[in-house]
Scaffold this active site. Structure first.
Site, PDB file in Angstrom:
ATOM      1  N   GLY A   9       0.838  -1.207   0.000  1.00  0.00           N
ATOM      2  CA  GLY A   9       0.000   0.000   0.000  1.00  0.00           C
ATOM      3  C   GLY A   9       0.868   1.249   0.000  1.00  0.00           C
ATOM      4  O   GLY A   9       0.565   2.227   0.684  1.00  0.00           O
ATOM      5  N   ARG A  12       0.104   5.711  -1.691  1.00  0.00           N
ATOM      6  CA  ARG A  12      -0.619   6.899  -1.197  1.00  0.00           C
ATOM      7  C   ARG A  12      -0.630   6.873   0.339  1.00  0.00           C
ATOM      8  O   ARG A  12      -0.224   5.888   0.962  1.00  0.00           O
ATOM      9  CB  ARG A  12      -2.039   6.960  -1.759  1.00  0.00           C
ATOM     10  CG  ARG A  12      -2.984   5.943  -1.166  1.00  0.00           C
ATOM     11  CD  ARG A  12      -4.427   6.242  -1.554  1.00  0.00           C
ATOM     12  NE  ARG A  12      -5.329   5.658  -0.590  1.00  0.00           N
ATOM     13  CZ  ARG A  12      -6.476   5.055  -0.908  1.00  0.00           C
ATOM     14  NH1 ARG A  12      -6.846   4.967  -2.154  1.00  0.00           N
ATOM     15  NH2 ARG A  12      -7.244   4.555   0.049  1.00  0.00           N
ATOM     16  N   ASN A  60      -2.890  -7.748  -4.819  1.00  0.00           N
ATOM     17  CA  ASN A  60      -3.827  -7.600  -3.697  1.00  0.00           C
ATOM     18  C   ASN A  60      -3.327  -8.503  -2.571  1.00  0.00           C
ATOM     19  O   ASN A  60      -3.314  -9.733  -2.712  1.00  0.00           O
ATOM     20  CB  ASN A  60      -5.222  -8.041  -4.180  1.00  0.00           C
ATOM     21  CG  ASN A  60      -6.258  -7.947  -3.090  1.00  0.00           C
ATOM     22  OD1 ASN A  60      -5.940  -7.805  -1.902  1.00  0.00           O
ATOM     23  ND2 ASN A  60      -7.512  -8.034  -3.477  1.00  0.00           N
ATOM     24  N   ASN A  87       2.266  -2.086   5.431  1.00  0.00           N
ATOM     25  CA  ASN A  87       1.482  -0.868   5.661  1.00  0.00           C
ATOM     26  C   ASN A  87       0.034  -0.984   5.169  1.00  0.00           C
ATOM     27  O   ASN A  87      -0.857  -0.376   5.761  1.00  0.00           O
ATOM     28  CB  ASN A  87       2.179   0.311   4.954  1.00  0.00           C
ATOM     29  CG  ASN A  87       1.261   1.492   4.786  1.00  0.00           C
ATOM     30  OD1 ASN A  87       1.014   2.253   5.729  1.00  0.00           O
ATOM     31  ND2 ASN A  87       0.697   1.666   3.589  1.00  0.00           N
ATOM     32  N   SER A 147      -1.897   0.418  14.634  1.00  0.00           N
ATOM     33  CA  SER A 147      -2.722   1.602  14.910  1.00  0.00           C
ATOM     34  C   SER A 147      -2.921   1.690  16.418  1.00  0.00           C
ATOM     35  O   SER A 147      -2.855   0.649  17.108  1.00  0.00           O
ATOM     36  CB  SER A 147      -4.096   1.432  14.248  1.00  0.00           C
ATOM     37  OG  SER A 147      -5.000   2.392  14.740  1.00  0.00           O
ATOM     38  N   TYR A 160     -11.837  -3.643  12.755  1.00  0.00           N
ATOM     39  CA  TYR A 160     -10.568  -2.941  12.515  1.00  0.00           C
ATOM     40  C   TYR A 160      -9.691  -3.036  13.769  1.00  0.00           C
ATOM     41  O   TYR A 160      -8.515  -3.401  13.696  1.00  0.00           O
ATOM     42  CB  TYR A 160     -10.845  -1.478  12.159  1.00  0.00           C
ATOM     43  CG  TYR A 160      -9.588  -0.661  11.878  1.00  0.00           C
ATOM     44  CD1 TYR A 160      -8.930  -0.782  10.659  1.00  0.00           C
ATOM     45  CD2 TYR A 160      -9.075   0.222  12.822  1.00  0.00           C
ATOM     46  CE1 TYR A 160      -7.782  -0.039  10.388  1.00  0.00           C
ATOM     47  CE2 TYR A 160      -7.935   0.979  12.562  1.00  0.00           C
ATOM     48  CZ  TYR A 160      -7.296   0.845  11.344  1.00  0.00           C
ATOM     49  OH  TYR A 160      -6.157   1.577  11.085  1.00  0.00           O
ATOM     50  N   LYS A 164      -6.061  -4.996  14.181  1.00  0.00           N
ATOM     51  CA  LYS A 164      -4.812  -4.323  14.557  1.00  0.00           C
ATOM     52  C   LYS A 164      -4.239  -4.888  15.859  1.00  0.00           C
ATOM     53  O   LYS A 164      -3.025  -4.974  16.027  1.00  0.00           O
ATOM     54  CB  LYS A 164      -5.039  -2.811  14.665  1.00  0.00           C
ATOM     55  CG  LYS A 164      -5.347  -2.153  13.320  1.00  0.00           C
ATOM     56  CD  LYS A 164      -4.165  -2.241  12.360  1.00  0.00           C
ATOM     57  CE  LYS A 164      -4.415  -1.535  11.048  1.00  0.00           C
ATOM     58  NZ  LYS A 164      -3.260  -1.570  10.134  1.00  0.00           N
TER      59      LYS A 164
HETATM   60  P1  NAD Z   1      -5.100   4.812   2.784  1.00  0.00           P
HETATM   61  O1  NAD Z   1      -6.464   4.263   2.566  1.00  0.00           O
HETATM   62  O2  NAD Z   1      -4.815   6.214   2.390  1.00  0.00           O
HETATM   63  O3  NAD Z   1      -3.989   3.875   2.136  1.00  0.00           O
HETATM   64  C1  NAD Z   1      -4.046   2.488   2.236  1.00  0.00           C
HETATM   65  C2  NAD Z   1      -3.198   1.904   1.132  1.00  0.00           C
HETATM   66  O4  NAD Z   1      -3.287   0.473   1.214  1.00  0.00           O
HETATM   67  C3  NAD Z   1      -3.698   2.314  -0.240  1.00  0.00           C
HETATM   68  O5  NAD Z   1      -2.603   2.571  -1.071  1.00  0.00           O
HETATM   69  C4  NAD Z   1      -4.456   1.089  -0.696  1.00  0.00           C
HETATM   70  O6  NAD Z   1      -4.504   0.935  -2.103  1.00  0.00           O
HETATM   71  C5  NAD Z   1      -3.619  -0.019  -0.072  1.00  0.00           C
HETATM   72  N1  NAD Z   1      -4.370  -1.264   0.028  1.00  0.00           N
HETATM   73  C6  NAD Z   1      -5.604  -1.435   0.570  1.00  0.00           C
HETATM   74  N2  NAD Z   1      -5.973  -2.715   0.435  1.00  0.00           N
HETATM   75  C7  NAD Z   1      -4.958  -3.354  -0.189  1.00  0.00           C
HETATM   76  C8  NAD Z   1      -4.758  -4.685  -0.602  1.00  0.00           C
HETATM   77  N3  NAD Z   1      -5.695  -5.608  -0.418  1.00  0.00           N
HETATM   78  N4  NAD Z   1      -3.592  -5.022  -1.203  1.00  0.00           N
HETATM   79  C9  NAD Z   1      -2.637  -4.078  -1.412  1.00  0.00           C
HETATM   80  N5  NAD Z   1      -2.782  -2.791  -1.036  1.00  0.00           N
HETATM   81  C10 NAD Z   1      -3.930  -2.438  -0.441  1.00  0.00           C
HETATM   82  O7  NAD Z   1      -4.853   4.617   4.344  1.00  0.00           O
HETATM   83  P2  NAD Z   1      -3.659   5.097   5.293  1.00  0.00           P
HETATM   84  O8  NAD Z   1      -4.251   5.988   6.298  1.00  0.00           O
HETATM   85  O9  NAD Z   1      -2.484   5.554   4.518  1.00  0.00           O
HETATM   86  O10 NAD Z   1      -3.359   3.706   6.000  1.00  0.00           O
HETATM   87  C11 NAD Z   1      -2.124   2.998   5.888  1.00  0.00           C
HETATM   88  C12 NAD Z   1      -1.987   2.087   7.077  1.00  0.00           C
HETATM   89  O11 NAD Z   1      -1.925   2.860   8.276  1.00  0.00           O
HETATM   90  C13 NAD Z   1      -3.175   1.141   7.271  1.00  0.00           C
HETATM   91  O12 NAD Z   1      -2.706  -0.120   7.696  1.00  0.00           O
HETATM   92  C14 NAD Z   1      -3.977   1.793   8.374  1.00  0.00           C
HETATM   93  O13 NAD Z   1      -4.739   0.859   9.098  1.00  0.00           O
HETATM   94  C15 NAD Z   1      -2.876   2.410   9.205  1.00  0.00           C
HETATM   95  N6  NAD Z   1      -3.312   3.506  10.066  1.00  0.00           N
HETATM   96  C16 NAD Z   1      -3.910   4.625   9.552  1.00  0.00           C
HETATM   97  C17 NAD Z   1      -4.294   5.651  10.406  1.00  0.00           C
HETATM   98  C18 NAD Z   1      -4.930   6.922   9.926  1.00  0.00           C
HETATM   99  O14 NAD Z   1      -5.428   7.686  10.767  1.00  0.00           O
HETATM  100  N7  NAD Z   1      -4.905   7.238   8.638  1.00  0.00           N
HETATM  101  C19 NAD Z   1      -4.085   5.511  11.782  1.00  0.00           C
HETATM  102  C20 NAD Z   1      -3.496   4.359  12.276  1.00  0.00           C
HETATM  103  C21 NAD Z   1      -3.109   3.370  11.391  1.00  0.00           C
END
Ligand code: NAD
Length: 256
Positions: A9, A12, A60, A87, A147, A160, A164
């Site tokens: 991932g 982005r 995926n 990630n 998270s 979720y 985590k």
């Molecule tokens: P986001 O939705 O912006 O990015 C997630 C990325 O994962 C995207 O590029 C998406 O295409 C990719 N992805 C999703 N499903 C996939 C799959 N099956 N195979 C391959 N790639 C896949 O979210 P984010 O906020 O950047 O989250 C990234 C990580 O950080 C996640 O694990 C999320 O749980 C964690 N996180 C996010 C936050 C937050 O507040 N944004 C807080 C704590 C943890």
């Protein structure tokens, strides 16, 4: 020596923040994602402008049959992998009450956040062990992005949180197993980070931050997480395998 990092991932949000920081710190990159390669060209170009080699390993992670293709792409291009950053992750499509969660929503979140991540890590760990036998002086590291939801419950995002919390345990168990092989495993635990994932609830979080949710009164940015990952990937925190690095603006500091 050239060091290669695979970020799931990675095109982005937090993954891209990690990619930028790793490139700035000298790592070549393999970015994984579900989009077609043509759709991530601008991101790849932006990262290449930082002077490092960047490839795209589409797949995926919920589909175990995609894992070998992702690994093969990295191996064919770079012939090695030093850093795995797990990630990729998703929030539930619907913020349903725990009493209303459907089996489909449960499976979707668990298949990506936990099952897919677990089996990809297993395959990469096996490859790292093989590489280490052939190249004992190279370093290898696994970093799992969890998270604060691993320890803070939300009734409308139960699955979720459960995914985590399990990922956090996965990190510990891999740390135990890989320590025997000299490969550290870390958990990086973000708080609220400004990405697409939280776009729909951004205003609510912004208000809560202003009224004391975090000690530092701002949202986290992908770069905040990226910088922590880069420090770990470079090996600048040593003798610390299995540890959790929490990057949450002080959200989980216990206070009265
Ligand atoms: P986001 O939705 O912006 O990015 C997630 C990325 O994962 C995207 O590029 C998406 O295409 C990719 N992805 C999703 N499903 C996939 C799959 N099956 N195979 C391959 N790639 C896949 O979210 P984010 O906020 O950047 O989250 C990234 C990580 O950080 C996640 O694990 C999320 O749980 C964690 N996180 C996010 C936050 C937050 O507040 N944004 C807080 C704590 C943890």
């Amino acid at each position: 020596m050239k060091q290669v990092a695979l970020i799931t991932g990675g095109t982005r949000g937090i993954g891209l923040g990690i990619a930028r920081q790793l490139a700035l710190n000298g790592f070549d990159l393999a970015l994984n994602g579900i989009r077609e390669e043509k759709d991530v060209i601008p991101v790849m170009e932006e990262l290449r402008a930082l002077g490092k080699e960047v490839i795209y390993a589409q797949g995926n992670i919920a589909l175990l049959e995609d894992h070998q293709r992702i690994i093969e792409k990295v191996n064919t291009h770079f012939g090695k992998l030093n850093i795995l950053v797990n990630n990729a992750g998703v929030a539930p499509r619907v913020r349903a009450d725990v009493l209303e969660v459907s089996p489909e929503d449960f499976d979707e979140v668990m298949d990506i956040n936990l099952r897919g991540t677990f089996f990809l890590t297993q395959s990469v760990a096996q490859w790292m062990l093989k590489q280490k036998q052939e190249q004992p002086f190279e370093s290898y590291t696994i970093i799992n992005i969890t998270s604060v939801s691993a320890i803070l419950g939300s009734t409308n995002r139960a699955v979720y949180c459960m995914s985590k919390a399990s990922l956090s345990m996965m990190s510990k168990v891999f740390a135990m197993r890989m320590a025997e092989e000299g490969i550290p495993v870390y958990e990086v635990r973000p708080g609220v980070v400004e990405t697409d994932m939280i776009a729909k609830v951004k205003e609510i979080y912004q208000e809560r931050i202003q009224t004391g949710l975090t000690l530092e009164k701002r949202m986290g940015q992908p770069e905040d997480i990226g910088k922590a990952v880069a420090v770990l990937a470079k090996g600048d925190i040593s003798y610390a395998t299995g540890q959790v690095i929490t990057i949450d603006g002080g959200m989980t500091v216990e206070r009265l």
